[in-house]
Design a protein around this motif. Structure first.
Motif, PDB file in Angstrom:
ATOM      1  N   LYS A 474       7.642  -8.336   4.712  1.00  0.00           N
ATOM      2  CA  LYS A 474       7.585  -7.061   5.420  1.00  0.00           C
ATOM      3  C   LYS A 474       7.070  -5.950   4.524  1.00  0.00           C
ATOM      4  O   LYS A 474       7.082  -6.052   3.308  1.00  0.00           O
ATOM      5  N   CYS A 475       6.650  -4.863   5.188  1.00  0.00           N
ATOM      6  CA  CYS A 475       6.236  -3.654   4.476  1.00  0.00           C
ATOM      7  C   CYS A 475       7.432  -3.107   3.705  1.00  0.00           C
ATOM      8  O   CYS A 475       8.531  -3.057   4.243  1.00  0.00           O
ATOM      9  N   PRO A 476       7.246  -2.680   2.463  1.00  0.00           N
ATOM     10  CA  PRO A 476       8.387  -2.137   1.719  1.00  0.00           C
ATOM     11  C   PRO A 476       8.900  -0.812   2.287  1.00  0.00           C
ATOM     12  O   PRO A 476       9.997  -0.386   1.961  1.00  0.00           O
ATOM     13  N   HIS A 477       8.106  -0.172   3.168  1.00  0.00           N
ATOM     14  CA  HIS A 477       8.526   1.120   3.710  1.00  0.00           C
ATOM     15  C   HIS A 477       8.978   1.038   5.165  1.00  0.00           C
ATOM     16  O   HIS A 477       9.566   1.977   5.677  1.00  0.00           O
ATOM     17  N   CYS A 478       8.615  -0.075   5.835  1.00  0.00           N
ATOM     18  CA  CYS A 478       8.904  -0.174   7.261  1.00  0.00           C
ATOM     19  C   CYS A 478       9.495  -1.546   7.556  1.00  0.00           C
ATOM     20  O   CYS A 478       9.301  -2.492   6.814  1.00  0.00           O
ATOM     21  N   ASP A 479      10.164  -1.628   8.693  1.00  0.00           N
ATOM     22  CA  ASP A 479      10.713  -2.895   9.133  1.00  0.00           C
ATOM     23  C   ASP A 479       9.660  -3.619   9.975  1.00  0.00           C
ATOM     24  O   ASP A 479       9.874  -3.913  11.143  1.00  0.00           O
ATOM     25  N   ARG A 492      -1.620  -5.514   5.064  1.00  0.00           N
ATOM     26  CA  ARG A 492      -1.531  -4.134   5.529  1.00  0.00           C
ATOM     27  C   ARG A 492      -0.408  -3.976   6.550  1.00  0.00           C
ATOM     28  O   ARG A 492      -0.186  -4.855   7.390  1.00  0.00           O
ATOM     29  N   CYS A 493       0.252  -2.843   6.465  1.00  0.00           N
ATOM     30  CA  CYS A 493       1.276  -2.506   7.452  1.00  0.00           C
ATOM     31  C   CYS A 493       0.595  -1.706   8.560  1.00  0.00           C
ATOM     32  O   CYS A 493      -0.031  -0.689   8.285  1.00  0.00           O
ATOM     33  N   HIS A 494       0.736  -2.156   9.820  1.00  0.00           N
ATOM     34  CA  HIS A 494       0.063  -1.468  10.910  1.00  0.00           C
ATOM     35  C   HIS A 494       0.846  -0.244  11.401  1.00  0.00           C
ATOM     36  O   HIS A 494       0.401   0.452  12.300  1.00  0.00           O
ATOM     37  N   SER A 495       2.015   0.002  10.781  1.00  0.00           N
ATOM     38  CA  SER A 495       2.757   1.213  11.150  1.00  0.00           C
ATOM     39  C   SER A 495       2.462   2.369  10.218  1.00  0.00           C
ATOM     40  O   SER A 495       2.322   3.500  10.653  1.00  0.00           O
ATOM     41  N   CYS A 496       2.397   2.098   8.905  1.00  0.00           N
ATOM     42  CA  CYS A 496       2.179   3.215   7.976  1.00  0.00           C
ATOM     43  C   CYS A 496       0.898   3.053   7.171  1.00  0.00           C
ATOM     44  O   CYS A 496       0.595   3.886   6.327  1.00  0.00           O
ATOM     45  N   GLU A 497       0.149   1.955   7.435  1.00  0.00           N
ATOM     46  CA  GLU A 497      -1.125   1.703   6.752  1.00  0.00           C
ATOM     47  C   GLU A 497      -0.950   1.478   5.243  1.00  0.00           C
ATOM     48  O   GLU A 497      -1.896   1.601   4.470  1.00  0.00           O
ATOM     49  N   TYR A 498       0.268   1.111   4.824  1.00  0.00           N
ATOM     50  CA  TYR A 498       0.484   0.687   3.436  1.00  0.00           C
ATOM     51  C   TYR A 498      -0.325  -0.593   3.216  1.00  0.00           C
ATOM     52  O   TYR A 498      -0.374  -1.458   4.089  1.00  0.00           O
ATOM     53  N   THR A 499      -1.012  -0.677   2.081  1.00  0.00           N
ATOM     54  CA  THR A 499      -1.728  -1.913   1.795  1.00  0.00           C
ATOM     55  C   THR A 499      -1.375  -2.415   0.409  1.00  0.00           C
ATOM     56  O   THR A 499      -1.035  -1.647  -0.492  1.00  0.00           O
TER      57      THR A 499
HETATM   58 ZN   LIG Z   1       4.771   0.367   6.602  1.00  0.00          ZN
END
Ligand SMILES: [Zn+2]
Ligand SMILES: [Zn+2]
Length: 761
Positions: A474-479, A492-499
């Motif tokens: 999972k994204c380290p910032h989002c679930d 890539r996280c599709h919620s916060c665009e963390y890559t």
């Molecule tokens: Zn995220």
């Protein structure tokens, strides 16, 4: 999100204001803050003739007397005399940027959606209008009629006299440079005249740079309506001619010619010298859609989010001046400042993008209804798959139901075949295109047809998963699970665009062996290229369509037949009208079905029905293949039979049993903050307060939760939510205003109030 500020104490007055000003005139101001009532500010005498509701002004606010922008919503005596008031510092606008009607409408929005009036105003006026993009201030001078010609002759030096004579000859205010040229003098004599009070100075906004000329469109004649179209047009025209408010739900199968009905209704409106607003989903604002209107009307303004501030400002001005006949735009075009509105149309009424996801969280359908009611004009809501909310209201007689049950040119709806993915070993080996779909594609291409493949997952592999411990990465910032994007080799996280680089070791257990699972549009594209070498194929999703113009290029290539296979996400699911498409493949019908959302069945039905509608639009006919592991699920079954009525009847029965919309109204309260315990405690406290109020007051309402939101962590904030449900929305609004909103929450916990929520993540 900062709803809690609603209950900040009123700003403390400063001592120099401690005088009785009850005889003075006040401006009632609202701010871009979640405040419930307007604030009174004294208008200095010199400004009094100029202040009008709908203007912005700068005023001191809060303890520090920071100068902020407020919107004037009224002018009059102070609400409570003898109070100590602050004064307006300066006016920002010379003329109101909001009409009285728009002020009333936005107040209604604030009350219905439980947010600040100023927040609504801030959102409805485009930034380009607020900062008057594309214009500059120009100083104009005109003759002061009280002084010239005065009662006694005034002796003037020759150059000043020349300037006065030139100005008199022109008979209108002129810029200083322009006047100096005409009078053949410098600017000195003109400034001297200003100082003597013989000239008056005003400011005016003039456009900088010239507007790009719109390419003239080839005018097309109106099409001949078939009998069904004429039948549904008739009651709309009757309402238009009577000049009355009436709302219509136009349920027309895909390809039944709804747009032609809208165009005929708009034609009538334009003949009365009035304007029409047509709302379409943002992703449907394609050149194809715009061309349809531009080829039929002289003056069409398009409003969308990719326009520059200057462009938006120019369109806004043109609309406000009444020069535009038809406004076509996404959600926020419902606020277009048409001076004589004649009709509002919302196409694809079922689209979720009509609901705004940030404050003010309004739904364009509700705002359009209210605006149409206030301005006494008809509203048409059109869809092949209307929302259950709209359908139920039509059943109860609030909307008049109009139906187009047949496709316009006598064409048939395409047959839909369900393919059970559990029975095809191809899928177990990771393929996204099964045997049946592959065969169908080969046949369609061999016969000269084109193919559309739909998949609503972006990226290459939507799931990264650890073989050792079974945990998704999972994204380290989002679930939220990370998606692998192969082209850039990043997760890539599709919620916060963390890559990040795709992890080689599992972040949870530390062991190697992270597997990539599932198929996104990028992987589908690779598979299509491998299976159909030499066949031109294009992918349309938000990753491949980043560059401006790429959307048009992709569709143009498909329209000319150069591209044979078009694959993509929601972007290709609606509006496209290509007669040569003989096959539509739905890669995975189950992606939406299993989401924990009360509308997952409705969305699944809508998606299949809309995508299926992209084929069978020409002489070659067409068919649809839907790949699913759940072919027995009712939404899929009904969609395969094109049976909207069967679907809504069943779904409405379920919604009634569960107490879901449209039978009950919902308000969703989301709390978020950096500390999970604190957020949880605040949610519990809020829940207990509301439950207590419901019990004590014998109110007919329920509270669901509090509970962690489905996406518990987003951008490093923990999220908890609770939902209030009741048969009447008004019950919930009162409950929230009286008991929920006054709750004191810790300052780190932010609150969002979503009335009629659609996004339940
Ligand atoms: Zn995220
Ligand atoms: Zn692991």
């Amino acid at each position: 999100m900062k709803q809690r500020r609603l209950f900040e104490p009123e700003p403390e007055p400063t001592p120099w204001e401690l005088v009785d000003r009850a005889d003075q005139v006040c401006a009632q101001l609202v701010f871009n803050r979640p405040l419930e009532t307007p604030f009174d500010y004294l208008i200095p005498e010199g400004l009094q003739p100029f202040v009008k509701p709908g203007m912005r002004m700068r005023v001191p606010f809060g303890r520090g007397d920071q100068a902020i922008v407020g919107y004037c919503v009224g002018v009059g005596r102070p609400a409570t005399p003898n109070t100590r008031l602050k004064s307006v510092l300066e006016l920002i606008d010379q003329v109101p940027i909001l009409t009285p009607q728009m002020l009333e409408l936005t107040r209604w929005i604030a009350e219905r959606y439980l947010c600040g009036w100023g927040q609504v105003l801030e959102a409805v006026v485009p930034a380009g209008v607020k900062n008057q993009a594309g214009t500059r201030r120009q100083l104009l001078v005109s003759i002061n009629p009280e002084r010239w010609p005065g009662p006694e002759p005034v002796e003037l030096p020759p150059k000043q006299l020349a300037a006065m004579t030139a100005l008199q000859r022109e008979g209108r205010p002129l810029g200083i440079e322009q006047l100096a040229r005409l009078a053949q003098c410098g600017t000195g004599p003109i400034n001297a005249l200003r100082q003597r009070g013989l000239l008056l100075s005003t400011h005016e906004r003039v456009e900088t740079g010239s507007a790009e000329e719109e390419k003239p469109f080839e005018r097309l004649p109106d099409l001949k309506l078939n009998v069904e179209q004429q039948q549904v047009l008739h009651p709309v025209l009757t309402a238009l001619r009577a000049g009355e408010f009436k709302s219509f739900l136009l349920h027309g199968v895909t390809g039944s010619g709804k747009t032609e009905v809208y165009i005929r209704a708009i034609r009538e409106v334009v003949e009365y010298g009035r304007q029409a607003i047509v709302l379409v989903p943002e992703i449907s604002l394609t050149p194809q859609t715009i061309r349809r209107f531009r080829s039929r009307f002289d003056s069409v303004a398009v409003l969308h989010s990719h326009q520059s501030d200057a462009e938006r400002h120019r369109h806004w001005q043109q609309i406000a001046s009444g020069r535009v006949q038809v406004v076509v735009g996404a959600r926020s075009a419902v606020f277009a400042p048409t001076p004589h509105l004649g009709l509002i149309v919302i196409d694809e009424e079922h689209e979720h993008s009509f609901k705004q996801d940030t404050v003010p969280r309004y739904h364009a359908r509700e705002v359009a209804l209210e605006r149409a009611r206030r301005e006494k004009v008809p509203l048409i809501l059109g869809s092949a798959t209307p929302t259950l909310e709209a359908w139920q209201r039509a059943q109860q007689g609030e909307f008049e139901l109009l139906s187009l049950q047949r496709r316009a040119a006598g064409l048939r709806l395409p047959p839909v075949h369900l393919v059970d993915t559990r029975e095809d070993p191809q899928f177990r080996s990771g393929a996204a295109i099964g045997r049946a779909l592959r065969n169908a594609m080969q046949q369609a291409l061999a016969a000269g047809g084109q193919v559309i493949l739909f998949l609503n997952l972006r990226g290459y592999c939507p799931v990264l998963w650890c073989q050792s411990c079974g945990a998704p990465v999972k994204c380290p910032h989002c679930d939220v699970s990370l998606t692998w994007h192969r082209e850039l080799n990043e997760a890539r996280c599709h919620s916060c665009e963390y890559t990040t680089e795709p992890p080689k070791h599992c972040p949870a257990c530390g062991k190697p062996g992270v597997r990539y699972l599932g198929t996104g549009t990028q992987r589908l594209e690779s598979e299509v290229r491998a299976k159909f070498p030499g066949i031109a194929c294009v992918r349309m999703d938000s990753d491949s369509m980043r560059k401006p113009g790429s959307h048009d290029t992709a569709l143009e290539g498909f329209r000319t037949g150069q591209t044979r296979i078009l694959l993509g996400t929601q972007m290709i699911s609606k509006g496209l009208d290509f007669p040569n498409v003989t096959l539509v493949g739905v890669i995975d019908a189950d992606t939406v079905l299993h989401q924990p959302d009360l509308r997952s069945g409705e969305r699944t039905f809508q998606l299949i029905a809309q995508v299926a509608g992209r084929t069978g639009r020409g002489e070659l006919g067409g068919r649809v293949l839907v790949q699913t592991a759940c072919p027995q699920e009712p939404p899929i079954q009904f969609a395969a039979k094109h049976d909207y009525l069967g679907f809504v009847q069943r779904e409405l029965r379920l919604r009634r049993q569960m107490g879901y919309p449209p039978f009950e109204s919902l308000i969703r309260i989301i709390l978020r903050g950096p500390d999970e315990t604190q957020v949880n405690e605040a949610a519990q406290m809020l829940g207990n307060t509301l439950r207590g109020a419901i019990e004590a007051g014998g109110v007919t309402a329920r509270i669901l939760g509090p509970a962690p939101a489905p996406v518990t962590r987003l951008k490093n904030l923990f999220r908890y939510h609770l939902q209030l449900a009741a048969p009447q929305l008004a019950t919930l609004q009162t409950l929230w205003r009286q008991h929920g909103a006054p709750c004191k929450l810790p300052s780190e916990v932010e609150l969002a109030v979503d009335v009629d929520p659609i996004n339940l993540r």
